[in-house]
Design an enzyme around this catalytic site. Structure first.
Site, short mmCIF file in Angstrom:
data_model
loop_
_atom_site.label_atom_id
_atom_site.label_comp_id
_atom_site.label_asym_id
_atom_site.label_seq_id
_atom_site.Cartn_x
_atom_site.Cartn_y
_atom_site.Cartn_z
N ARG A 16 -96.10 -56.99 61.55
CA ARG A 16 -96.04 -58.05 60.54
C ARG A 16 -94.86 -59.00 60.81
O ARG A 16 -94.96 -60.20 60.56
CB ARG A 16 -95.90 -57.47 59.14
CG ARG A 16 -97.08 -56.63 58.70
CD ARG A 16 -98.30 -57.48 58.38
NE ARG A 16 -99.31 -56.66 57.74
CZ ARG A 16 -100.53 -56.49 58.21
NH1 ARG A 16 -100.90 -57.10 59.31
NH2 ARG A 16 -101.39 -55.74 57.56
N LYS A 70 -97.95 -59.25 54.26
CA LYS A 70 -99.22 -58.62 53.89
C LYS A 70 -99.07 -57.10 53.84
O LYS A 70 -98.62 -56.47 54.80
CB LYS A 70 -100.30 -59.01 54.90
CG LYS A 70 -101.66 -58.43 54.59
CD LYS A 70 -102.68 -58.86 55.62
CE LYS A 70 -104.00 -58.17 55.39
NZ LYS A 70 -104.96 -58.50 56.44
#
Length: 141
Positions: A88, A123
């Site tokens: 991420r 996320k």
């Protein structure tokens, strides 16, 4: 050079880790030094060949689960929240930057220059304070 383990390539992504396959203390500075060299090498290629190439790098530190997968063709792989968080960091990093988590920045404070990027929505993880990696400040590199 930095005693890192190449885990795998996934499309145009390259995953490496420190402290595997033999367990060692978490030493994210070796990953940061390698990331800085990778970025410098790419910039040299871009300048030399006028190639329109960009890269993003994400770094996080923490525990992983590691193992060998396969019955006929074996591969070594790692899993876990640390891997997902590093991924991420890469996917949300600005082009040309090395983005690290607060865990990395706090562990390496004084050894590298870090620029706070603020909290970003990651996320699956929510808001996280992230930093952009700058130059090494350590004389012993």
């Amino acid at each position: 050079r930095y005693d890192l383990e190449k885990i795998k390539t996934i499309g145009d992504a390259y995953m490496l880790a420190a402290g595997t396959p033999a367990e060692r203390p978490i030493e994210p500075q070796r990953v940061c030094l390698a990331a800085l060299e990778m970025r410098a090498a790419l910039l040299a290629v871009v300048a030399e060949r006028d190639a329109p190439l960009e890269m993003r790098i994400g770094i996080h530190c923490g525990p992983v689960v590691a193992g060998v997968i396969g019955q006929r063709k074996f591969i070594y792989d790692i899993w876990g929240d640390t891997v997902n968080t590093a991924s991420r960091m890469e996917s949300t990093a600005p082009e040309g930057e090395i983005q690290v988590t607060e865990a990395v920045a706090s562990r390496l404070a004084g050894r590298f220059a870090f620029t706070p990027r603020g909290a970003i929505d990651v996320k699956g993880l929510g808001l996280m304070e992230v930093f952009l990696l700058g130059e090494s400040l350590a004389a012993d590199r």
